[in-house]
Write a protein that holds these residues in place. Structure first.
Motif, short mmCIF file in Angstrom:
data_model
loop_
_atom_site.label_atom_id
_atom_site.label_comp_id
_atom_site.label_asym_id
_atom_site.label_seq_id
_atom_site.Cartn_x
_atom_site.Cartn_y
_atom_site.Cartn_z
N MET B 256 -0.10 1.63 -8.19
CA MET B 256 -0.81 2.91 -8.16
C MET B 256 0.15 4.04 -8.53
O MET B 256 0.58 4.81 -7.66
N PRO B 257 0.54 4.11 -9.80
CA PRO B 257 1.59 5.05 -10.20
C PRO B 257 1.32 6.50 -9.78
O PRO B 257 2.24 7.24 -9.46
N SER B 258 0.06 6.88 -9.75
CA SER B 258 -0.23 8.29 -9.44
C SER B 258 0.07 8.62 -7.98
O SER B 258 0.18 9.79 -7.60
N LEU B 259 0.23 7.60 -7.13
CA LEU B 259 0.49 7.85 -5.70
C LEU B 259 1.98 7.70 -5.32
O LEU B 259 2.33 7.80 -4.15
N THR B 260 2.81 7.46 -6.33
CA THR B 260 4.21 7.15 -6.03
C THR B 260 4.89 8.23 -5.19
O THR B 260 5.61 7.93 -4.24
N ILE B 261 4.66 9.48 -5.54
CA ILE B 261 5.32 10.56 -4.81
C ILE B 261 4.76 10.68 -3.39
O ILE B 261 5.48 10.92 -2.43
N ALA B 262 3.46 10.44 -3.27
CA ALA B 262 2.81 10.65 -1.97
C ALA B 262 3.08 9.53 -0.97
O ALA B 262 3.01 9.75 0.24
N ILE B 263 3.40 8.34 -1.47
CA ILE B 263 3.43 7.17 -0.58
C ILE B 263 4.39 7.32 0.60
O ILE B 263 4.07 6.93 1.74
N SER B 264 5.57 7.94 0.37
CA SER B 264 6.55 8.09 1.46
C SER B 264 5.98 8.96 2.57
O SER B 264 6.16 8.67 3.76
N TYR B 265 5.29 10.03 2.17
CA TYR B 265 4.73 10.95 3.18
C TYR B 265 3.60 10.26 3.95
O TYR B 265 3.46 10.46 5.16
N VAL B 266 2.81 9.46 3.23
CA VAL B 266 1.71 8.75 3.88
C VAL B 266 2.27 7.77 4.92
O VAL B 266 1.80 7.72 6.07
N ILE B 267 3.31 7.03 4.52
CA ILE B 267 3.90 6.06 5.46
C ILE B 267 4.48 6.79 6.66
O ILE B 267 4.29 6.38 7.82
N LEU B 268 5.19 7.90 6.40
CA LEU B 268 5.78 8.66 7.51
C LEU B 268 4.69 9.11 8.48
O LEU B 268 4.82 8.96 9.71
N ALA B 269 3.60 9.64 7.91
CA ALA B 269 2.50 10.13 8.75
C ALA B 269 1.93 8.99 9.59
O ALA B 269 1.71 9.15 10.80
N LEU B 270 1.73 7.83 8.96
CA LEU B 270 1.16 6.68 9.69
C LEU B 270 2.09 6.25 10.83
O LEU B 270 1.64 5.98 11.95
N VAL B 271 3.39 6.17 10.52
CA VAL B 271 4.35 5.76 11.56
C VAL B 271 4.34 6.74 12.73
O VAL B 271 4.31 6.35 13.90
N LEU B 272 4.32 8.04 12.41
CA LEU B 272 4.38 9.03 13.48
C LEU B 272 3.11 9.06 14.32
O LEU B 272 3.15 9.40 15.50
N VAL B 273 1.99 8.70 13.70
CA VAL B 273 0.74 8.64 14.47
C VAL B 273 0.83 7.48 15.48
O VAL B 273 0.50 7.63 16.66
N VAL B 274 1.35 6.34 15.01
CA VAL B 274 1.42 5.16 15.88
C VAL B 274 2.62 5.27 16.85
O VAL B 274 2.50 4.98 18.04
N LYS B 275 3.79 5.67 16.31
CA LYS B 275 4.99 5.77 17.16
C LYS B 275 5.66 7.12 16.89
O LYS B 275 6.53 7.24 16.02
N PRO B 276 5.29 8.16 17.65
CA PRO B 276 5.83 9.50 17.38
C PRO B 276 7.35 9.57 17.49
O PRO B 276 7.97 10.45 16.89
N GLU B 277 7.96 8.65 18.23
CA GLU B 277 9.42 8.68 18.38
C GLU B 277 10.13 7.95 17.24
O GLU B 277 11.36 7.86 17.22
#
Lengths: 228, 283
Positions: B256-277
Motif C-alpha cells: 500500500m505505497p500511498s500509506l507508507t508515511i502514515a503507517i508508523s503513526y497508525v502503529i504508534l496510535a494502536l500501541v498507545l491505545v492498547v498499552k499507553p506506557e
C-alpha cells in the motif's frame, strides 16, 4: 568525641520551612535515635544531612570537616551511609547487583554478609522489587555494611518487620556499634529504640521537643510523642 | 513470497538504522529524563562531519568513527554547557532549549557547508541479487552495525560496573547518590554516548543519501515514535519498535505505497491505545 555535628538545621521543601533550628550531635560509636510521629520531619532530618533536601543557614560537620554544601555522593564517599525507609534497595536490580554496587574495600565482604544473613542466599538472583519488606530491610542493612561507613543514617529500620527480624536488626546495629560505627536512626518502635539507643531526640513539628540519654527519656514520654 | 522476503530484508536494514539513532535518544532519556529535540541535529552533524572527514582522509571507516566521536563530543559540550542547568526545571524548558539547539546547528551547518545537499559514493561494495532483485551489500553493513550495537549495549549495561551504576541511577537517583554515585558524570556520559549514536546513524546513511539541511527532522520524528512506542527510556523496547516500524514501513511500501508515511503513526496510535506506557513500559 563528636563525629557528626548538626548545628542549627533549617530544611525546606520549596518555600515550605519544615525543620527549625535543630541541633543534633553524634559521638563516635554512638547509637542515636530520632523519635516522633509520621510527618514530624524525621526523614527530612536524615535527608538534609545527606543533602537530599535543601537546607539554609545550617552547618553540618563530619569529623571536623564542614560538609554543609557537599553533594550527596560526596557525603557518601567520605563515610556517611544512608539507608532510606522501605529498605534502600534498587528495585530494578537483583539482590546480588545491589550488594555488588555497595561493595567498598574495608567493609564487610560478601561471604560475611551471607554468613550474617543466611536467609539472603536464595534471594541473590531475585530483583529488589520482588522482595518482601523484611527482605528489603536486610538487603538495605547489608548494603550499608558493605559500604564501610563511619556513620550510618537509617530511616525506620524496624518498620513493618516481624519481631524476630527486628531483634536481629537490633543485634546487627549493636554489633556495628562495637566496631566503632556511629548510627543515627529514625523510628517509632519504642522497644527497639530503648534497646539500642544511647541518646534519644524527640521531634515534633520540625523541632526538638526533648532529648537525653536512654535513662533520661522515659517510656511514657516516648509513647506520648509516638501515639496519634 | 520472494518479494515479501525481499521487502522484509529492506525493512530490517531500515529498522537497524532507526535503532542506531533512536537508542541514543532512548539512552539519554533513560538516564537523564531529558527529551532531546536536538538528537536529529546530531544525526545531521554526523553526516556532515563524516563527509568532511572523508574528503580529508579518503577513508570511509575512519570518517564514520571520527565523525561519530566528534558528534559525541558536541553532545557532551551541549550537556555540560547548557542542558545540565535544566535538569531540575519543568520538561518544557528542556524542550525549548533543545529546540533552540536545533536552530543553532541548522544555521551552523548552512554557514559551514552551505544549503546544497552533498553526497559521496565511498565504498563501492556493489549489490547482490536476492529473490531476483538487486540488494545493496552496504545494507548488510548497517544490519551488522545494528546487531553489534545491541550486543555492545547489553554487555555495557549488564556486565560492567558503569552499566550497573547507570541502571541504579535510572532505578532510584536519590539512593544512587546516597550510594556514592555522581549522577552528573553519568548524565555527561549518556549525552556523549547518545549523541555519538545519533552521529553514527547520520554517518552511516552517507553512502545511501545526501547530507543535507533538515535531514534530522525526519529522523527525530521516527526516533520519538520508536522511543515512545517501546516505552520511554526502554532499550529493549526501542529495539523491538525499530523492527516493527522498519519492517512495517517496507511492507507497506510494497502493498500500500500511498500509506507508507502514515503507517508508523497508525502503529504508534494502536500501541498507545492498547498499552499507553509503550510495549515494554517506561524504564
Amino acid at each position: 568525641m563528636t563525629i557528626l555535628d548538626v548545628d542549627n538545621l533549617n530544611s525546606y521543601y520549596g518555600k515550605s520551612h519544615v525543620i527549625y533550628d535543630l541541633n543534633i550531635n553524634i559521638g563516635s560509636g554512638e547509637i542515636v535515635s530520632i523519635v516522633g510521629r509520621n510527618g514530624v520531619g524525621k526523614t527530612t532530618i536524615l535527608k538534609s544531612i545527606m543533602s537530599l533536601v535543601e537546607k539554609r543557614n545550617s552547618k553540618i560537620t563530619f569529623k571536623g570537616l564542614d560538609i554543609t554544601n557537599f553533594p550527596p555522593y560526596k557525603i557518601s564517599k567520605i563515610g556517611i551511609g544512608f539507608v532510606p525507609d522501605k529498605g534502600g534497595v534498587f528495585l530494578d536490580l537483583t539482590v546480588e547487583e545491589n550488594l555488588r554496587l555497595a561493595f567498598r574495600k574495608g567493609g564487610y565482604n560478601y561471604e560475611e554478609i551471607i554468613e550474617l544473613f543466611p536467609e539472603m542466599k536464595p534471594l541473590l538472583k531475585r530483583k529488589g522489587g520482588h522482595l518482601s519488606g523484611g527482605e528489603r530491610r536486610l538487603v538495605g542493612i547489608s548494603r550499608a555494611l558493605l559500604m564501610s561507613q563511619d556513620v550510618l543514617l537509617i530511616d525506620e529500620p524496624s518498620e513493618g518487620l516481624a519481631p524476630s527480624i527486628v531483634k536481629e536488626i537490633a543485634n546487627v546495629l549493636l554489633e556495628l556499634k562495637k566496631k566503632g560505627i556511629s548510627i543515627l536512626f529514625a523510628d517509632q518502635n519504642v522497644e527497639f529504640i530503648l534497646e539500642i539507643s544511647d541518646k534519644i531526640y524527640i521531634v515534633d513539628n520540625g523541632q526538638i521537643k526533648a532529648k537525653g540519654c536512654r535513662g533520661d527519656i522515659t517510656r511514657e514520654l516516648l509513647e506520648r510523642h509516638i501515639s496519634i | 513470497m520472494e518479494a515479501i522476503f525481499f521487502q522484509i530484508l529492506v525493512g530490517l536494514s531500515t529498522a537497524m538504522l532507526y535503532w542506531v539513532v533512536s537508542v541514543g535518544l532512548t539512552f539519554i532519556f533513560g538516564v537523564t529524563r531529558v527529551l532531546n529535540f536536538a538528537h536529529g541535529s546530531f544525526y545531521m552533524l554526523g553526516a556532515f562531519f563524516a563527509l568532511a572527514l572523508f574528503k580529508w582522509t579518503n577513508s570511509f571507516v575512519l570518517s564514520i568513527a571520527l565523525g561519530s566521536l566528534a558528534v559525541g563530543v558536541v553532545g557532551l559540550l551541549c550537556e555540560r554547557g547548557v542542558i545540565r542547568f535544566t535538569y531540575s526545571l519543568p520538561v518544557a524548558f528542556q524542550l525549548v532549549l533543545t529546540f533552540g539547539l536545533v536552530l543553532i546547528f541548522e544555521d551552523l551547518v548552512r554557514f559551514i557547508w552551505g544549503s546544497v545537499p552533498q553526497m559521496i559514493r565511498p565504498l563501492g561494495l556493489g549489490v547482490v541479487t536476492i529473490a531476483g532483485r538487486r540488494f545493496p551489500i552496504y545494507s548488510f553493513v548497517i544490519m551488522g552495525t545494528g546487531l553489534f550495537l545491541w550486543i555492545i549495549l547489553y554487555f555495557l549495561l549488564l556486565e560492567t560496573k558503569l552499566g550497573l551504576m547507570i541502571r541504579a541511577t535510572i532505578s532510584d537517583i536519590e539512593l544512587a547518590m546516597a550510594n556514592g554515585i555522581n549522577p552528573h558524570l553519568l548524565y555527561a556520559f549518556s549525552f556523549f554516548f547518545g549523541s555519538f549514536l545519533a552521529g553514527l546513524g547520520g554517518a552511516l546513511t552517507l553512502p545511501m543519501c545526501s547530507a543535507s539541511l533538515g535531514m534530522g527532522e525526519r529522523i527525530i520524528i521516527y526516533s520519538f515514535i520508536i522511543t515512545v512506542m517501546g516505552g520511554l527510556g526502554n532499550i529493549k523496547g526501542a529495539f523491538m519498535s525499530s523492527l516493527i516500524i522498519g519492517i512495517s514501513e517496507s511492507l507497506c511500501a510494497f502493498f500500500m505505497p500511498s500509506l507508507t508515511i502514515a503507517i508508523s503513526y497508525v502503529i504508534l496510535a494502536l500501541v498507545l491505545v492498547v498499552k499507553p506506557e509503550g510495549i515494554y513500559g517506561e524504564a
